[in-house]
Motif scaffolding. Structure first.
Motif, PDB file in Angstrom:
ATOM      1  N   VAL A  98       0.862  -1.185   0.000  1.00 53.65           N
ATOM      2  CA  VAL A  98       0.000   0.000   0.000  1.00 53.65           C
ATOM      3  C   VAL A  98       0.897   1.233   0.000  1.00 53.65           C
ATOM      4  O   VAL A  98       2.120   1.145   0.009  1.00 53.65           O
ATOM      5  CB  VAL A  98      -0.944  -0.011   1.223  1.00 53.65           C
ATOM      6  N   SER A  99       0.279   2.394   0.006  1.00 56.18           N
ATOM      7  CA  SER A  99       1.060   3.633   0.026  1.00 56.18           C
ATOM      8  C   SER A  99       1.784   3.772   1.356  1.00 56.18           C
ATOM      9  O   SER A  99       1.406   3.168   2.369  1.00 56.18           O
ATOM     10  CB  SER A  99       0.139   4.826  -0.199  1.00 56.18           C
ATOM     11  N   GLY A 100       2.817   4.589   1.348  1.00 55.21           N
ATOM     12  CA  GLY A 100       3.598   4.774   2.560  1.00 55.21           C
ATOM     13  C   GLY A 100       2.789   5.353   3.703  1.00 55.21           C
ATOM     14  O   GLY A 100       2.941   4.940   4.854  1.00 55.21           O
ATOM     15  N   SER A 101       1.892   6.294   3.411  1.00 57.51           N
ATOM     16  CA  SER A 101       1.083   6.904   4.466  1.00 57.51           C
ATOM     17  C   SER A 101       0.119   5.894   5.083  1.00 57.51           C
ATOM     18  O   SER A 101      -0.037   5.834   6.312  1.00 57.51           O
ATOM     19  CB  SER A 101       0.309   8.093   3.904  1.00 57.51           C
ATOM     20  N   ASP A 102      -0.530   5.085   4.243  1.00 54.10           N
ATOM     21  CA  ASP A 102      -1.451   4.071   4.761  1.00 54.10           C
ATOM     22  C   ASP A 102      -0.702   3.026   5.585  1.00 54.10           C
ATOM     23  O   ASP A 102      -1.216   2.530   6.597  1.00 54.10           O
ATOM     24  CB  ASP A 102      -2.196   3.387   3.616  1.00 54.10           C
ATOM     25  N   CYS A 103       0.491   2.687   5.155  1.00 56.91           N
ATOM     26  CA  CYS A 103       1.277   1.688   5.874  1.00 56.91           C
ATOM     27  C   CYS A 103       1.675   2.207   7.252  1.00 56.91           C
ATOM     28  O   CYS A 103       1.561   1.483   8.250  1.00 56.91           O
ATOM     29  CB  CYS A 103       2.513   1.317   5.066  1.00 56.91           C
ATOM     30  N   LEU A 104       2.136   3.457   7.326  1.00 58.78           N
ATOM     31  CA  LEU A 104       2.526   4.016   8.615  1.00 58.78           C
ATOM     32  C   LEU A 104       1.332   4.135   9.559  1.00 58.78           C
ATOM     33  O   LEU A 104       1.468   3.932  10.768  1.00 58.78           O
ATOM     34  CB  LEU A 104       3.192   5.373   8.423  1.00 58.78           C
ATOM     35  N   LEU A 105       0.162   4.434   9.012  1.00 60.50           N
ATOM     36  CA  LEU A 105      -1.043   4.492   9.851  1.00 60.50           C
ATOM     37  C   LEU A 105      -1.378   3.120  10.428  1.00 60.50           C
ATOM     38  O   LEU A 105      -1.790   3.005  11.586  1.00 60.50           O
ATOM     39  CB  LEU A 105      -2.232   5.019   9.035  1.00 60.50           C
ATOM     40  N   SER A 106      -1.198   2.080   9.614  1.00 65.51           N
ATOM     41  CA  SER A 106      -1.487   0.731  10.103  1.00 65.51           C
ATOM     42  C   SER A 106      -0.511   0.303  11.194  1.00 65.51           C
ATOM     43  O   SER A 106      -0.843  -0.527  12.041  1.00 65.51           O
ATOM     44  CB  SER A 106      -1.446  -0.270   8.945  1.00 65.51           C
ATOM     45  N   MET A 107       0.697   0.880  11.198  1.00 66.21           N
ATOM     46  CA  MET A 107       1.702   0.502  12.194  1.00 66.21           C
ATOM     47  C   MET A 107       1.406   1.087  13.580  1.00 66.21           C
ATOM     48  O   MET A 107       1.944   0.622  14.585  1.00 66.21           O
ATOM     49  CB  MET A 107       3.087   0.962  11.743  1.00 66.21           C
ATOM     50  N   VAL A 108       0.567   2.113  13.628  1.00 65.50           N
ATOM     51  CA  VAL A 108       0.259   2.756  14.921  1.00 65.50           C
ATOM     52  C   VAL A 108      -1.200   2.518  15.324  1.00 65.50           C
ATOM     53  O   VAL A 108      -1.756   3.255  16.135  1.00 65.50           O
ATOM     54  CB  VAL A 108       0.555   4.271  14.854  1.00 65.50           C
ATOM     55  N   GLU A 109      -1.828   1.487  14.751  1.00 68.38           N
ATOM     56  CA  GLU A 109      -3.202   1.159  15.119  1.00 68.38           C
ATOM     57  C   GLU A 109      -3.239   0.505  16.496  1.00 68.38           C
ATOM     58  O   GLU A 109      -2.222   0.110  17.050  1.00 68.38           O
ATOM     59  CB  GLU A 109      -3.818   0.212  14.080  1.00 68.38           C
ATOM     60  N   GLU A 110      -4.445   0.413  17.046  1.00 69.42           N
ATOM     61  CA  GLU A 110      -4.699  -0.265  18.325  1.00 69.42           C
ATOM     62  C   GLU A 110      -3.864   0.319  19.459  1.00 69.42           C
ATOM     63  O   GLU A 110      -3.277  -0.400  20.270  1.00 69.42           O
ATOM     64  CB  GLU A 110      -4.449  -1.770  18.192  1.00 69.42           C
ATOM     65  N   GLY A 111      -3.804   1.635  19.526  1.00 72.55           N
ATOM     66  CA  GLY A 111      -3.132   2.284  20.651  1.00 72.55           C
ATOM     67  C   GLY A 111      -1.632   2.387  20.549  1.00 72.55           C
ATOM     68  O   GLY A 111      -0.973   2.677  21.554  1.00 72.55           O
ATOM     69  N   ASN A 112      -1.071   2.120  19.368  1.00 72.86           N
ATOM     70  CA  ASN A 112       0.374   2.256  19.158  1.00 72.86           C
ATOM     71  C   ASN A 112       1.172   1.475  20.205  1.00 72.86           C
ATOM     72  O   ASN A 112       1.938   2.039  20.999  1.00 72.86           O
ATOM     73  CB  ASN A 112       0.769   3.746  19.204  1.00 72.86           C
ATOM     74  N   PRO A 113       0.999   0.138  20.245  1.00 76.96           N
ATOM     75  CA  PRO A 113       1.642  -0.657  21.312  1.00 76.96           C
ATOM     76  C   PRO A 113       3.163  -0.639  21.279  1.00 76.96           C
ATOM     77  O   PRO A 113       3.801  -0.867  22.305  1.00 76.96           O
ATOM     78  CB  PRO A 113       1.103  -2.071  21.057  1.00 76.96           C
ATOM     79  N   HIS A 114       3.774  -0.371  20.110  1.00 75.87           N
ATOM     80  CA  HIS A 114       5.239  -0.358  19.999  1.00 75.87           C
ATOM     81  C   HIS A 114       5.826   1.044  20.211  1.00 75.87           C
ATOM     82  O   HIS A 114       7.034   1.227  20.073  1.00 75.87           O
ATOM     83  CB  HIS A 114       5.660  -0.884  18.624  1.00 75.87           C
ATOM     84  N   HIS A 115       4.971   2.000  20.530  1.00 79.54           N
ATOM     85  CA  HIS A 115       5.412   3.368  20.847  1.00 79.54           C
ATOM     86  C   HIS A 115       6.214   4.008  19.707  1.00 79.54           C
ATOM     87  O   HIS A 115       7.288   4.575  19.918  1.00 79.54           O
ATOM     88  CB  HIS A 115       6.244   3.383  22.131  1.00 79.54           C
ATOM     89  N   TYR A 116       5.698   3.896  18.504  1.00 79.40           N
ATOM     90  CA  TYR A 116       6.368   4.500  17.350  1.00 79.40           C
ATOM     91  C   TYR A 116       6.155   6.022  17.324  1.00 79.40           C
ATOM     92  O   TYR A 116       5.086   6.525  17.687  1.00 79.40           O
ATOM     93  CB  TYR A 116       5.807   3.916  16.050  1.00 79.40           C
ATOM     94  N   PHE A 117       7.189   6.729  16.875  1.00 83.60           N
ATOM     95  CA  PHE A 117       7.072   8.122  16.458  1.00 83.60           C
ATOM     96  C   PHE A 117       6.804   8.089  14.946  1.00 83.60           C
ATOM     97  O   PHE A 117       7.359   7.245  14.247  1.00 83.60           O
ATOM     98  CB  PHE A 117       8.360   8.895  16.703  1.00 83.60           C
ATOM     99  N   VAL A 118       6.017   8.999  14.450  1.00 82.87           N
ATOM    100  CA  VAL A 118       5.784   9.109  13.009  1.00 82.87           C
ATOM    101  C   VAL A 118       6.456  10.376  12.522  1.00 82.87           C
ATOM    102  O   VAL A 118       6.150  11.488  12.993  1.00 82.87           O
ATOM    103  CB  VAL A 118       4.276   9.126  12.679  1.00 82.87           C
ATOM    104  N   ALA A 119       7.392  10.234  11.588  1.00 87.31           N
ATOM    105  CA  ALA A 119       8.125  11.368  11.030  1.00 87.31           C
ATOM    106  C   ALA A 119       7.722  11.524   9.573  1.00 87.31           C
ATOM    107  O   ALA A 119       8.010  10.665   8.740  1.00 87.31           O
ATOM    108  CB  ALA A 119       9.631  11.136  11.151  1.00 87.31           C
TER     109      ALA A 119
END
Length: 250
Positions: A98-119
């Protein structure tokens, strides 16, 4: 100016650390737009990001972001080289990218359990990230890295947690960890294996009186016994009877 930016970053980091469990090493998810802005601003991300955040930072990206940069061609070749030097995190789009933006959004779903920063420099992605509580957002402005202040959605979420209306992801993880340490939480497979048997009543067949076994009259053993009982033992003839048999005329 640099000291002021670091003070703001320290304040925002403390907010995310206390309310959402963000901790070192900080995991920064980069997209292609952020890498391109860093290239134009001649920003050394590996050196400046840890210095700005005053802690260890890990630069991360996804396969979808790398594939998107490859399809965009030579214009983003430098951004692709920067992204390729980052750690690649597994995303759920193995077969269909998928697009990069959609992929990054999927990585922070469900409360962002891995504590990612989005740059990112993508405005649409930034707006969507701000609608999710607990996600630190970073961007580049005037050739400098900036950690955005907590969004109104994030602040409202924290107030709801403090008033007892909600439970934060950090608190859920703490409760889960305590249950695991105390042995109160087990895997569902172990629960199935160690499932106790239901206590049932006695078997109704066991309550019945035992019937006496009827003697089988046709059994060979009984026939032998009967034959033995019927056999008569003849008495031995006396001497007088023997003499009469020998001398019938006398």
């Amino acid at each position: 100016m640099k000291i002021t930016r670091q003070k703001h970053a320290k304040k925002h980091l403390g907010f995310f650390r206390n309310n959402f469990g963000v901790r070192e090493p900080y995991q920064i998810l980069l997209d292609g737009t952020f890498c391109q802005a860093a290239l134009r601003g001649r920003i050394q991300l590996r050196e400046q990001l840890p210095r700005y955040l005053m802690g260890e930072a890990q630069l991360c990206t996804t396969r979808c972001v790398l594939k998107e940069l490859e399809t965009l061609g030579k214009d983003l070749y430098g951004a692709k080289l920067i992204a390729q030097k980052c750690q690649v995190r597994n995303c759920p789009h193995f077969k269909n990218a998928v697009s990069g933006s959609d992929c990054l959004l999927s990585m922070v779903e469900e409360g962002n359990p891995h504590h990612y920063f989005v740059a990112t420099q993508d405005q649409n992605l930034s707006v969507k990230v701000k609608k999710k509580p607990g996600i630190p957002l970073m961007f580049i402005i005037q050739n400098t890295i900036v950690l955005d202040r907590p969004s109104p959605k994030t602040i409202a979420f924290v107030k709801a947690v403090e008033s007892g209306q909600l439970v934060s992801v950090h608190e859920k993880e703490s409760i889960k960890q305590l249950k695991e340490e105390q042995g109160l939480m087990k895997n569902p497979e172990q629960r199935r294996r160690k499932k106790r048997k239901k206590i049932s009543g006695p078997n109704p067949l066991s309550c019945l009186k035992k019937k006496k076994k009827a003697q089988d009259t046709k059994s060979p053993v009984s026939e032998k016994k009967r034959k033995r009982k019927r056999v008569r033992i003849r008495s031995r003839p006396t001497s007088a009877e023997l003499s009469e048999k020998q001398n019938p005329e006398g």
